[in-house]
Write a protein that holds these residues in place. Structure first.
Motif, short mmCIF file in Angstrom:
data_model
loop_
_atom_site.label_atom_id
_atom_site.label_comp_id
_atom_site.label_asym_id
_atom_site.label_seq_id
_atom_site.Cartn_x
_atom_site.Cartn_y
_atom_site.Cartn_z
N ALA A 157 0.84 -1.20 0.00
CA ALA A 157 0.00 0.00 0.00
C ALA A 157 0.87 1.25 0.00
CB ALA A 157 -0.93 -0.02 1.21
N ALA A 158 1.98 1.20 0.75
CA ALA A 158 2.89 2.35 0.78
C ALA A 158 3.53 2.56 -0.59
CB ALA A 158 3.97 2.13 1.84
N GLY A 159 3.84 1.45 -1.27
CA GLY A 159 4.42 1.56 -2.61
C GLY A 159 3.44 2.14 -3.61
N ALA A 160 2.18 1.74 -3.50
CA ALA A 160 1.15 2.28 -4.41
C ALA A 160 0.98 3.78 -4.20
CB ALA A 160 -0.17 1.55 -4.17
N ALA A 161 1.06 4.21 -2.93
CA ALA A 161 0.95 5.64 -2.64
C ALA A 161 2.15 6.39 -3.20
CB ALA A 161 0.86 5.85 -1.13
N GLU A 162 3.32 5.75 -3.16
CA GLU A 162 4.53 6.35 -3.71
C GLU A 162 4.41 6.56 -5.22
OE1 GLU A 162 8.81 7.45 -3.31
OE2 GLU A 162 7.24 7.11 -1.84
N VAL A 163 3.87 5.56 -5.91
CA VAL A 163 3.67 5.66 -7.36
C VAL A 163 2.66 6.74 -7.69
CG1 VAL A 163 2.83 4.47 -9.42
CG2 VAL A 163 4.29 3.26 -7.80
N GLU A 164 1.58 6.79 -6.94
CA GLU A 164 0.55 7.81 -7.17
C GLU A 164 1.14 9.21 -7.03
OE1 GLU A 164 -3.88 9.14 -5.48
OE2 GLU A 164 -2.80 7.45 -4.59
N GLY A 165 1.97 9.40 -6.01
CA GLY A 165 2.62 10.70 -5.83
C GLY A 165 3.60 11.02 -6.94
N TRP A 166 4.29 10.00 -7.44
CA TRP A 166 5.26 10.19 -8.53
C TRP A 166 4.57 10.67 -9.80
CZ3 TRP A 166 6.80 6.39 -12.64
CH2 TRP A 166 7.93 6.82 -13.35
N PHE A 167 3.45 10.03 -10.14
CA PHE A 167 2.73 10.43 -11.34
C PHE A 167 2.09 11.82 -11.18
CE2 PHE A 167 2.43 5.78 -12.51
CZ PHE A 167 3.15 5.91 -13.70
N ALA A 168 1.75 12.18 -9.94
CA ALA A 168 1.07 13.46 -9.71
C ALA A 168 2.02 14.65 -9.72
CB ALA A 168 0.32 13.42 -8.37
N GLN A 169 3.29 14.40 -9.40
CA GLN A 169 4.25 15.50 -9.29
C GLN A 169 5.03 15.70 -10.60
OE1 GLN A 169 4.55 17.56 -6.65
NE2 GLN A 169 2.81 16.43 -5.78
N PRO A 170 5.31 16.96 -10.95
CA PRO A 170 6.15 17.20 -12.15
C PRO A 170 7.59 16.79 -11.89
CG PRO A 170 5.76 19.25 -10.98
CD PRO A 170 4.90 18.22 -10.30
N VAL A 171 8.31 16.58 -12.97
CA VAL A 171 9.74 16.27 -12.87
C VAL A 171 10.50 17.59 -12.78
CG1 VAL A 171 11.73 15.23 -14.02
CG2 VAL A 171 9.48 14.13 -14.17
N HIS A 172 11.18 17.81 -11.68
CA HIS A 172 11.89 19.07 -11.47
C HIS A 172 13.31 18.99 -12.06
CE1 HIS A 172 8.79 20.83 -8.96
NE2 HIS A 172 8.70 19.68 -8.31
N GLN A 173 13.70 20.06 -12.71
CA GLN A 173 15.04 20.14 -13.31
C GLN A 173 15.87 21.18 -12.58
OE1 GLN A 173 15.97 18.03 -15.42
NE2 GLN A 173 14.18 17.29 -16.53
N SER A 174 15.76 21.19 -11.25
CA SER A 174 16.51 22.18 -10.47
C SER A 174 18.01 21.96 -10.57
CB SER A 174 16.07 22.13 -9.00
OG SER A 174 16.22 20.82 -8.47
N HIS A 175 18.41 20.71 -10.79
CA HIS A 175 19.83 20.39 -10.97
C HIS A 175 19.96 19.71 -12.33
CE1 HIS A 175 20.70 21.44 -6.85
NE2 HIS A 175 19.68 20.70 -6.47
#
Length: 204
Positions: free
Chosen positions: A70-88
């Motif tokens: 369940a924790a892994g599924a939440a991690e994936v959901e957050g990954w798809f929801a967040q943009p990919v940051h190019q700060s570095h």
């Protein structure tokens, strides 16, 4: 590239063992970014340690099956929801090469640019041919999800290579413009070509 989240996303689709995960990842991305199987199992070990996947045991054929928690599924959901940051920004070997070429004596910058443009044009032609041959490129036909995924990867490679070629053209234009300008004046008393910081440490 987040191998961690990619493997989690594949496990969310269905439980799998290491070689299946590698094959699925490469198939869905057109083998553009091949995975080392050792890297896959190392990542799985870390995901299990972090409670994001669980080891479901042997499948009877010598394969260890992993499933997402369940924790892994939440991690994936957050990954798809967040943009990919190019700060570095990732290291760009070509930009580094040209940056060094223009600051070192004896390097033919124009030749470096020309060689890279030729290679980039060849890559662009290869990507374009692959795109035209893709089943997803057929008009009026709904492609399979895997074909659509590969087409998106191809488009990304095409756009990136086109941008690289435009940047090389820009670099060449800048070098031509700079060649027409007078060389910078050497300060009085300074040794020609000696960096200022080095001159400060030289005793008379």
């Amino acid at each position: 590239m987040s191998i961690r989240h990619s493997l989690l996303a594949l496990l969310q689709d269905a439980p799998r063992y290491g070689y299946q995960l590698r094959s699925e990842f490469e198939e869905r991305t057109g083998a553009t970014w091949p995975l080392n199987i050792g890297q896959v199992y190392t990542t799985l070990d870390r995901l299990e340690r972090d409670g994001l996947v669980q080891n479901d045991g042997d499948d009877g054929e010598g394969h260890v099956i992993y499933s997402i928690t369940a924790a892994g599924a939440a991690e994936v959901e957050g990954w798809f929801a967040q943009p990919v940051h190019q700060s570095h920004p990732p290291r760009n070997e070509l930009a580094i090469k040209l940056a060094l070429a223009v600051t070192l004596p004896g390097v033919d910058v124009s030749a470096v640019i020309a060689a890279q443009r030729s290679a980039s044009m060849t890559s662009l032609q290869d990507y374009t041919r692959s795109r035209r041959a893709s089943p997803a490129a057929e008009a009026g036909v709904r492609p399979a999800p895997g074909d659509t995924a590969w087409l998106l990867v191809l488009d990304s490679l095409i756009f990136a290579t086109e941008a690289e070629i435009r940047w090389l053209d820009h670099c060449e234009s800048r070098m031509v413009a700079l060649a027409k300008l007078p060389a910078p004046a050497v300060p009085p008393g300074a040794a020609a070509g000696a960096p200022a910081a080095a001159r400060k440490g030289v005793r008379a």
